[in-house]
Design a protein around this motif. Structure first.
Motif, short mmCIF file in Angstrom:
data_model
loop_
_atom_site.label_atom_id
_atom_site.label_comp_id
_atom_site.label_asym_id
_atom_site.label_seq_id
_atom_site.Cartn_x
_atom_site.Cartn_y
_atom_site.Cartn_z
N ALA A 178 0.83 -1.21 0.00
CA ALA A 178 0.00 0.00 0.00
C ALA A 178 0.86 1.26 0.00
O ALA A 178 1.85 1.34 0.71
CB ALA A 178 -0.93 -0.01 1.21
N TRP A 179 0.47 2.21 -0.82
CA TRP A 179 1.14 3.50 -0.83
C TRP A 179 0.16 4.62 -0.49
O TRP A 179 0.54 5.79 -0.41
CB TRP A 179 1.74 3.78 -2.21
N PHE A 180 -1.10 4.27 -0.29
CA PHE A 180 -2.13 5.26 0.02
C PHE A 180 -1.84 5.90 1.38
O PHE A 180 -1.59 5.22 2.36
CB PHE A 180 -3.51 4.59 0.06
N GLY A 181 -1.85 7.23 1.42
CA GLY A 181 -1.61 7.93 2.68
C GLY A 181 -1.69 9.43 2.50
O GLY A 181 -1.46 9.94 1.41
N VAL A 182 -2.01 10.13 3.56
CA VAL A 182 -2.10 11.60 3.51
C VAL A 182 -0.98 12.25 4.32
O VAL A 182 -0.73 13.44 4.20
CB VAL A 182 -3.47 12.09 4.04
N GLU A 187 5.69 12.02 0.08
CA GLU A 187 6.03 11.42 -1.20
C GLU A 187 4.84 10.76 -1.88
O GLU A 187 4.84 10.53 -3.10
CB GLU A 187 7.17 10.40 -1.03
N SER A 188 3.81 10.41 -1.12
CA SER A 188 2.65 9.75 -1.70
C SER A 188 1.40 10.62 -1.69
O SER A 188 0.36 10.21 -2.19
CB SER A 188 2.34 8.44 -0.97
N PHE A 189 1.51 11.82 -1.14
CA PHE A 189 0.32 12.68 -1.02
C PHE A 189 -0.24 13.05 -2.38
O PHE A 189 -1.45 12.98 -2.62
CB PHE A 189 0.67 13.94 -0.24
N LEU A 190 0.63 13.46 -3.32
CA LEU A 190 0.17 13.87 -4.65
C LEU A 190 -0.47 12.71 -5.39
O LEU A 190 -1.53 12.86 -6.03
CB LEU A 190 1.34 14.44 -5.46
N LEU A 191 0.15 11.54 -5.29
CA LEU A 191 -0.41 10.35 -5.97
C LEU A 191 -1.74 9.95 -5.35
O LEU A 191 -2.68 9.59 -6.05
CB LEU A 191 0.59 9.20 -5.88
N THR A 200 -3.83 11.96 -3.79
CA THR A 200 -4.82 12.97 -4.17
C THR A 200 -5.31 12.73 -5.60
O THR A 200 -6.51 12.81 -5.88
CB THR A 200 -4.22 14.38 -4.06
N THR A 201 -4.39 12.42 -6.49
CA THR A 201 -4.75 12.14 -7.89
C THR A 201 -5.69 10.95 -7.98
O THR A 201 -6.70 10.98 -8.70
CB THR A 201 -3.49 11.87 -8.72
N PHE A 202 -5.37 9.89 -7.26
CA PHE A 202 -6.18 8.68 -7.27
C PHE A 202 -7.58 8.95 -6.74
O PHE A 202 -8.59 8.53 -7.33
CB PHE A 202 -5.50 7.58 -6.45
N VAL A 203 -7.66 9.64 -5.61
CA VAL A 203 -8.97 9.91 -4.98
C VAL A 203 -9.83 10.80 -5.86
O VAL A 203 -11.01 10.50 -6.11
CB VAL A 203 -8.77 10.55 -3.59
N VAL A 204 -9.27 11.89 -6.35
CA VAL A 204 -10.04 12.84 -7.18
C VAL A 204 -10.51 12.16 -8.46
O VAL A 204 -11.69 12.29 -8.85
CB VAL A 204 -9.20 14.09 -7.50
N ALA A 205 -9.61 11.44 -9.12
CA ALA A 205 -9.98 10.77 -10.38
C ALA A 205 -11.06 9.71 -10.13
O ALA A 205 -12.00 9.57 -10.92
CB ALA A 205 -8.75 10.14 -11.01
N SER A 206 -10.93 8.97 -9.05
CA SER A 206 -11.91 7.92 -8.73
C SER A 206 -13.28 8.51 -8.43
O SER A 206 -14.31 8.01 -8.89
CB SER A 206 -11.43 7.08 -7.55
N VAL A 207 -13.31 9.59 -7.64
CA VAL A 207 -14.59 10.23 -7.31
C VAL A 207 -15.25 10.81 -8.56
O VAL A 207 -16.46 10.65 -8.77
CB VAL A 207 -14.38 11.33 -6.25
N PHE A 262 -7.11 0.95 -12.21
CA PHE A 262 -6.45 2.27 -12.16
C PHE A 262 -5.45 2.33 -11.01
O PHE A 262 -4.33 2.83 -11.16
CB PHE A 262 -7.51 3.36 -12.02
N HIS A 263 -5.84 1.80 -9.86
CA HIS A 263 -4.94 1.76 -8.70
C HIS A 263 -3.70 0.90 -9.02
O HIS A 263 -2.57 1.26 -8.66
CB HIS A 263 -5.68 1.19 -7.49
N ALA A 264 -3.93 -0.23 -9.68
CA ALA A 264 -2.81 -1.11 -10.04
C ALA A 264 -1.87 -0.42 -11.01
O ALA A 264 -0.63 -0.55 -10.91
CB ALA A 264 -3.35 -2.41 -10.65
N PHE A 265 -2.43 0.33 -11.96
CA PHE A 265 -1.61 1.06 -12.93
C PHE A 265 -0.71 2.07 -12.23
O PHE A 265 0.50 2.16 -12.51
CB PHE A 265 -2.52 1.76 -13.94
N LEU A 266 -1.27 2.84 -11.30
CA LEU A 266 -0.47 3.81 -10.56
C LEU A 266 0.60 3.11 -9.73
O LEU A 266 1.74 3.61 -9.63
CB LEU A 266 -1.37 4.65 -9.65
N SER A 267 0.25 1.97 -9.17
CA SER A 267 1.21 1.22 -8.35
C SER A 267 2.39 0.76 -9.17
O SER A 267 3.55 0.83 -8.74
CB SER A 267 0.52 0.02 -7.70
#
Length: 290
Positions: free
Chosen positions: A44-48, A52-56, A58-65, A104-109
């Protein structure tokens, strides 16, 4: 035209308010789940808190919503047009949302995190599985809550002793139309065979029905759209922004210079107009192409 009807899908799931509430609950649940899950996972890289993972993240959450909003908007409009929804199609639609967000999450990972100790197939499978846990649970909970609430408020009422009715004894195997107010409280029960039409007036709807050979009316504070959604698939049909008619009671559908009109089999009821918005569906219904 008379036939027994059944509702194969709860239209309340496609109401705007329930869609917004369900999505809001699902997104909040997913965020809390991922925040709790992330510290206990090696992938897992998800975190606020991690810069180093905040931008990624944020991108994942906004795009998913945004994707979920677009998906539900499309669902709402296509079902209003011609697409007939049922529970299987609804479940497949939601599973498709989960699948695409997982991929999409797998692609970013794989592209941005680059986990060297795991194969692409493992990352994809795990991403889909975690997305299913994050979104699948609130999807099921919100769908069950909305469906059960709708059943309780409208169709599953059996104790009618304190409810206004058309005044006739309710026999078994008779189609009954139960109409609730804006708060979901059942207010009026009428035999389908006695119901002629429903008319919207300001914040109220008026039910016109026959009793002892006379036309009667009953006023309820509710939206005509709610009645249309609740009894979709029954002989009750919306033909105008103001009117819902019982098609079993229509004697003639006639075409005049200014549009279509419906005549009832009850003397004294004025013809009901068919607006342009509903002309095609009404004509198709009476010509047998439902």
């Amino acid at each position: 035209m008379k036939k027994r009807w059944k509702n194969n899908f709860s239209p309340c799931l496609l109401e705007v308010g329930n869609i917004v509430t369900g999505l809001t609950f699902s997104v909040l649940y997913a965020l809390v789940f991922l925040i709790i899950y992330a510290p206990f996972s090696n992938t897992a890289w998800f975190g606020v808190a991690k810069s180093e993972s905040f931008l990624l993240t944020t991108t994942f959450v906004v795009a998913s919503v945004l994707y979920l909003i677009i998906s539900r908007t499309v669902m709402f409009y296509v079902t209003k047009k011609s697409f007939k929804m049922n529970y299987i199609k609804y479940a497949l639609w939601l599973f498709g949302e989960i699948l695409l967000i997982g991929v999409f999450h797998a692609f970013l990972s794989m592209v941005y995190i680059k986990l060297p100790n795991y194969t692409p197939s493992f990352i994809i499978a795990k991403s889909i599985f975690i997305t299913f846990l994050a979104l699948g649970v609130p999807y099921v909970v919100s769908a069950l809550w909305v469906t059960l609430k709708d059943m309780h408020n409208t169709l599953q009422v059996t104790d009618t002793k304190n409810i206004a009715s058309d005044g006739e004894a309710i026999a078994q195997n008779i189609d009954i139309i139960n109409i609730a107010d804006n708060k979901g409280v059942l207010k009026f029960s009428v035999k389908l065979d006695n119901l002629y039409y429903i008319k919207a007036e300001d914040n109220y709807t008026i039910v016109y029905y026959s009793k002892n050979g006379m036309l009667n009316r009953y006023m309820i504070r509710c939206k005509i759209q709610t009645i249309e959604d609740t009894f979709r698939g029954t002989p009750l049909m919306r033909c105008h922004r103001t009117y819902i008619v019982n098609t079993n009671k229509i004697k003639v559908l006639r075409h005049e210079s200014d549009g279509f009109y419906m005549d009832f089999d009850f003397e004294g009821i004025d013809p009901i107009p068919v607006s342009k918005t509903y002309t095609k569906s009404v004509v198709d219904y009476f010509s047998g192409r439902k």
